[in-house]
Design a protein around this motif. Structure first.
Motif, PDB file in Angstrom:
ATOM      1  N   GLU A  79       5.152  -2.009  -4.710  1.00 17.98           N
ATOM      2  CA  GLU A  79       5.773  -1.905  -3.391  1.00 17.98           C
ATOM      3  C   GLU A  79       6.718  -0.702  -3.312  1.00 17.98           C
ATOM      4  OE1 GLU A  79       4.906  -6.277  -4.013  1.00 17.98           O
ATOM      5  OE2 GLU A  79       5.542  -4.559  -5.181  1.00 17.98           O
ATOM      6  N   ASP A  80       7.409  -0.397  -4.434  1.00 20.40           N
ATOM      7  CA  ASP A  80       8.327   0.741  -4.444  1.00 20.40           C
ATOM      8  C   ASP A  80       7.571   2.048  -4.273  1.00 20.40           C
ATOM      9  OD1 ASP A  80      10.291  -1.117  -4.915  1.00 20.40           O
ATOM     10  OD2 ASP A  80      10.276  -0.815  -7.088  1.00 20.40           O
ATOM     11  N   TRP A  81       6.451   2.119  -4.966  1.00 19.57           N
ATOM     12  CA  TRP A  81       5.622   3.328  -4.860  1.00 19.57           C
ATOM     13  C   TRP A  81       5.104   3.496  -3.442  1.00 19.57           C
ATOM     14  CZ3 TRP A  81       0.096   3.412  -4.256  1.00 19.57           C
ATOM     15  CH2 TRP A  81      -0.442   4.699  -4.340  1.00 19.57           C
ATOM     16  N   GLN A  82       4.611   2.378  -2.844  1.00 16.27           N
ATOM     17  CA  GLN A  82       4.085   2.453  -1.483  1.00 16.27           C
ATOM     18  C   GLN A  82       5.193   2.828  -0.493  1.00 16.27           C
ATOM     19  OE1 GLN A  82       2.981  -1.153   0.772  1.00 16.27           O
ATOM     20  NE2 GLN A  82       0.941  -0.274   0.972  1.00 16.27           N
ATOM     21  N   ALA A  83       6.381   2.280  -0.694  1.00 13.98           N
ATOM     22  CA  ALA A  83       7.491   2.588   0.208  1.00 13.98           C
ATOM     23  C   ALA A  83       7.832   4.077   0.157  1.00 13.98           C
ATOM     24  CB  ALA A  83       8.713   1.751  -0.161  1.00 13.98           C
ATOM     25  N   THR A  84       7.843   4.646  -1.064  1.00 12.31           N
ATOM     26  CA  THR A  84       8.125   6.077  -1.202  1.00 12.31           C
ATOM     27  C   THR A  84       7.063   6.904  -0.496  1.00 12.31           C
ATOM     28  OG1 THR A  84       9.087   5.618  -3.376  1.00 12.31           O
ATOM     29  CG2 THR A  84       8.596   7.921  -2.864  1.00 12.31           C
ATOM     30  N   LEU A  85       5.808   6.469  -0.653  1.00 11.73           N
ATOM     31  CA  LEU A  85       4.686   7.162  -0.027  1.00 11.73           C
ATOM     32  C   LEU A  85       4.808   7.138   1.496  1.00 11.73           C
ATOM     33  CD1 LEU A  85       2.324   8.496  -1.503  1.00 11.73           C
ATOM     34  CD2 LEU A  85       0.970   6.443  -1.081  1.00 11.73           C
ATOM     35  N   LEU A 139      -3.405   2.546   6.205  1.00 13.20           N
ATOM     36  CA  LEU A 139      -2.701   1.270   6.341  1.00 13.20           C
ATOM     37  C   LEU A 139      -2.733   0.799   7.786  1.00 13.20           C
ATOM     38  CD1 LEU A 139       0.510   2.105   4.269  1.00 13.20           C
ATOM     39  CD2 LEU A 139      -1.440   0.767   3.494  1.00 13.20           C
ATOM     40  N   ALA A 140      -2.498  -0.483   7.994  1.00 13.82           N
ATOM     41  CA  ALA A 140      -2.319  -0.985   9.349  1.00 13.82           C
ATOM     42  C   ALA A 140      -0.953  -0.529   9.863  1.00 13.82           C
ATOM     43  CB  ALA A 140      -2.394  -2.516   9.364  1.00 13.82           C
ATOM     44  N   ARG A 141      -0.846  -0.273  11.178  1.00 10.79           N
ATOM     45  CA  ARG A 141       0.432   0.164  11.737  1.00 10.79           C
ATOM     46  C   ARG A 141       1.526  -0.868  11.485  1.00 10.79           C
ATOM     47  NH1 ARG A 141      -0.169   1.709  17.842  1.00 10.79           N
ATOM     48  NH2 ARG A 141      -1.465  -0.151  17.773  1.00 10.79           N
ATOM     49  N   ASN A 142       1.130  -2.162  11.500  1.00 12.49           N
ATOM     50  CA  ASN A 142       2.117  -3.221  11.251  1.00 12.49           C
ATOM     51  C   ASN A 142       2.758  -3.082   9.873  1.00 12.49           C
ATOM     52  OD1 ASN A 142       2.003  -4.580  13.678  1.00 12.49           O
ATOM     53  ND2 ASN A 142       0.208  -5.774  13.078  1.00 12.49           N
ATOM     54  N   THR A 143       1.976  -2.594   8.893  1.00 10.84           N
ATOM     55  CA  THR A 143       2.534  -2.402   7.549  1.00 10.84           C
ATOM     56  C   THR A 143       3.617  -1.336   7.568  1.00 10.84           C
ATOM     57  OG1 THR A 143       0.409  -3.015   6.581  1.00 10.84           O
ATOM     58  CG2 THR A 143       1.953  -1.854   5.154  1.00 10.84           C
ATOM     59  N   VAL A 144       3.358  -0.253   8.298  1.00 12.29           N
ATOM     60  CA  VAL A 144       4.345   0.826   8.394  1.00 12.29           C
ATOM     61  C   VAL A 144       5.589   0.337   9.135  1.00 12.29           C
ATOM     62  CG1 VAL A 144       4.770   3.193   9.176  1.00 12.29           C
ATOM     63  CG2 VAL A 144       2.495   2.534   8.356  1.00 12.29           C
ATOM     64  N   TYR A 145       5.380  -0.397  10.246  1.00 13.66           N
ATOM     65  CA  TYR A 145       6.528  -0.946  10.992  1.00 13.66           C
ATOM     66  C   TYR A 145       7.347  -1.891  10.120  1.00 13.66           C
ATOM     67  CZ  TYR A 145       5.097   0.916  15.547  1.00 13.66           C
ATOM     68  OH  TYR A 145       4.798   1.746  16.588  1.00 13.66           O
ATOM     69  N   ARG A 146       6.646  -2.705   9.296  1.00 11.57           N
ATOM     70  CA  ARG A 146       7.354  -3.641   8.429  1.00 11.57           C
ATOM     71  C   ARG A 146       8.226  -2.883   7.432  1.00 11.57           C
ATOM     72  NH1 ARG A 146       3.301  -6.431   7.242  1.00 11.57           N
ATOM     73  NH2 ARG A 146       2.842  -5.864   5.089  1.00 11.57           N
ATOM     74  N   TYR A 147       7.698  -1.764   6.918  1.00 13.75           N
ATOM     75  CA  TYR A 147       8.502  -0.942   5.999  1.00 13.75           C
ATOM     76  C   TYR A 147       9.752  -0.428   6.710  1.00 13.75           C
ATOM     77  CZ  TYR A 147      10.257   3.411   4.197  1.00 13.75           C
ATOM     78  OH  TYR A 147      11.101   4.405   3.810  1.00 13.75           O
TER      79      TYR A 147
END
Length: 671
Positions: free
Chosen positions: A628-634, A655-663
């Protein structure tokens, strides 16, 4: 203003929950019982997934879409096998912990006999979409859940699994079951299309705009017009159950001869035609056919239709071309064990000694069988394969031995020759022979002994000349002791026994990767090599799915890295990286997370950008403790480079837009 969610009706059948509770009491469950935590071990779960590979493969993308629709609702999406054992789950991270408290996780059985009244177990018993809300659960511990579940049927109407959305009772929504039902139907349609890829398929609906959608009817036919199967929508439109439709040919169901429809399809491929159902309702339809095995025997095909089918069949076969791997020489990629096996097999060239190939699922047993055929004097004759585990007992006999006209209800008018006769002069490959029922083992033994086959319903023995290669991942000797495999058949098929090693035991991983990447279609801009970091990560993986898993990982990663010269760590699927988490902690992911401007979402390469990838700023070497840390940095770097454009970032990262919004929400909370 807050309101308490209403308890949903049990699919309009008030007796469903009462009957389920009665069954729970009958098996001796107590409502106060604490859920036990005995999931399958990782290897056993992987083997279960392998046995349900077709369901798993076709369900995964649908589950991801469904999860994107319900994200951030304190819920999760679950896939089970036909017995209610959870094969896979996707869930909101803040709900997973709560789900784990009640053993709602992969490898755990949620059959009614184990968990009492619940949507999964009850839907599988009832055969109907079911909602079980809060206090309707039999076990008190499960009353924190609201669950909506729909059974999944294979193309022949048999229940093979279930799709479920389970969540916090406070998040209940009456539309959830509708979403689950639609998603289950989508999986069924994918399975249907895959099963009948080489049949004549008719897509139809009373309204033209529904052709090509989830709501279209799908019906499959043999070239002589024999009905094969239909999806749920088609059964509804026909107004008849599957058993009744099996007795009716194409012209009885659509009011016109199949040959005329095929002519129309050949003249104007992809265009709509009008047909009439037995009820008199007129429907708009579209037809498809592309079948090498049907084309070869389709005497009733018009010339134009036969030509179109042959052309379509060749085109459909192109992406799966495996010629470079079809010889004993090309299978030898440097591993000492495999090389020794190939040398032993090569000594039998030109000799019809049966070969038994043992090995775990996915180790390349069919590749070896094809190579044996290709390097034999029989190479110009057919190579015919049958997976004994993929068909029900009632169909194996007809598929293998063939049948005469009228041998059973639903049989083709002119019968079917069967796989054994199809392989005459060539090689018959029986995969997973350990799953062949005892009755068929007796018949196969007679065929191998007498070199003749009598089709079902027939009296004339047909002489056959073939070589047989069998494969299994089972322990046949143990099965002989248990009385589930015939000893006489075992000694007929094991002239030479070879055991293929698991991928993790092989020393030629780098050569295998290179060979598989070289097989990718030339027309696509896909990379032909992997980075040293990727190869190092591959070496750390246990590869429970063996060569099949490696091929799937490389195919996915190649698409993610399209346009780049090589595959990098960030191109690999997240679930694969997590599966390889058993590597030493200090061997974390050394991943350059700066992204290129060409939208492929890849970093890496030399410091001079020699691989053609632009590096905006110095690359950051991240060694995160969690994926999750790696994905968040990305995500953070991508958003920064795209000026906060969420849609563009989601597209680039896949990714789904919802995933980006959740981040973004989590990031705002922590800062």
């Amino acid at each position: 203003m807050s309101h308490r969610p209403a308890t949903p009706p049990a699919m309009g059948r008030p007796d469903v929950i009462a009957q389920a509770h009665a069954r729970s009491l009958e098996v001796g469950l107590r409502a106060s019982e604490t859920p036990d935590f005995h999931p399958l071990r990782r290897l056993a779960l992987r083997e279960l997934v392998d046995r349900n590979q077709s369901l798993y493969t076709h369900a995964l993308p649908v589950m991801e879409t469904l999860h994107a629709q319900i994200v951030d609702t304190q819920s999760m999406v679950l896939l089970t096998d036909s017995h209610g054992v959870i094969l896979h789950s996707l869930g909101d991270s803040d709900f997973v912990e709560k789900a784990n408290r009640v053993a709602l996780c992969p490898g755990v059985s949620w059959a009614e006999a184990d968990r009492g009244t619940n949507a999964i177990g009850t839907a599988l018993i009832d055969g109907q979409p079911t909602v079980v809300h809060a206090g309707e659960h039999f076990l008190h511990a499960n009353r924190i859940l609201t669950c909506s579940c729909a059974p999944i049927a294979d193309p022949f109407g048999r229940t093979i699994g279930a799709l479920d959305v389970s969540g916090d009772t406070r998040g209940f929504h009456k539309h959830t079951l509708a979403l689950v039902r639609m998603s289950a139907q989508m999986i069924e349609n994918h399975l249907f299309s895959n099963q009948f890829v080489d049949a004549i398929r008719i897509h139809f609906h009373a309204r033209a705009e529904f052709i090509g959608t989830l709501y279209e009817g799908l019906a499959a036919f043999a070239p002589d017009g024999t009905f094969l199967s239909a999806n749920r929508s088609a059964l509804f439109q026909f107004g008849q159950p599957l058993a009744e439709l099996l007795r009716q040919p194409f012209d009885a169901l659509f009011g016109v001869a199949l040959a005329r429809v095929l002519q129309q399809i050949a003249r104007a491929p992809g265009e709509n035609i009008e047909l009439t159902l037995p009820s008199g309702v007129r429907v708009v339809a579209r037809g498809e056919f592309a079948a090498p095995r049907y084309v070869a025997s389709a005497e009733g095909f018009p010339d134009t239709a036969r030509a179109a089918a042959s052309s379509s069949a060749r085109a459909a076969a192109q992406p799966c071309e495996t010629a470079p791997l079809a010889t004993l020489e090309t299978l030898d990629t440097g591993d000492a064990t495999v090389s020794a096996i190939l040398r032993r097999v090569a000594k039998l060239r030109g000799r019809d000694i049966p070969i038994l190939v043992l090995g775990k699922t996915g180790t390349g047993k069919e590749w070896l069988a094809r190579a044996i055929h290709h390097d034999s004097p029989r190479r110009a004759a057919p190579f015919v394969a049958l997976n004994c585990a993929s068909l029900p007992d009632t169909l194996i006999e007809a598929e293998l031995f063939g049948y005469e006209d009228g041998a059973f209800t639903g049989a083709k008018k002119r019968g079917s020759v069967g796989k054994i006769v199809q392989a005459d002069g060539g090689t018959l490959f029986l995969d997973e022979i350990g799953d062949m029922p005892l009755a068929q083992q007796v018949r196969l033994m007679r065929v191998l002994q007498e070199r003749t086959v009598v089709p079902l319903g027939g009296t004339r023995a047909i002489p056959v000349d073939l070589r047989i290669v069998c494969a299994t991942h089972r322990n046949l000797r143990a099965m002989i002791e248990a009385g589930t495999f015939r000893e006489d058949l075992y000694y007929r098929i094991n002239g030479l026994v070879v055991t293929l090693p698991a991928l993790r035991e092989r020393s030629d991983l780098a050569a295998l990767v290179e060979r598989m990447l070289a097989l990718q279609p030339d027309g696509e801009r896909l990379p032909r090599r992997v980075s040293d970091e990727v190869l190092e990560r591959f070496a750390q993986c246990r590869w429970p799915g063996n060569l099949r898993q490696l091929a799937n990982v490389l195919r996915t990663a190649s698409i993610m890295a399209e346009g780049a010269e090589q595959i990098e760590l960030e191109d690999l699927p997240d679930d694969f990286l997590q599966d390889c988490g058993g590597a030493p902690a200090d061997a974390g992911i050394q991943t350059p997370v700066a992204l290129s401007s060409n939208g492929n979402g890849n970093g890496g390469g030399d410091g001079n950008g020699g691989d053609g990838r632009e590096k905006p700023g110095a690359p950051v070497n991240a060694s995160p403790a969690r994926m999750e840390d790696w994905q968040a940095t990305l995500i953070a770097q991508t958003l920064a480079r795209l000026d906060g454009n969420v849609s563009a970032a989601a597209r680039e990262l896949g990714l789904a837009r919802n995933t980006v919004y959740r981040y973004l929400r989590r990031s705002n909370t922590t800062h």
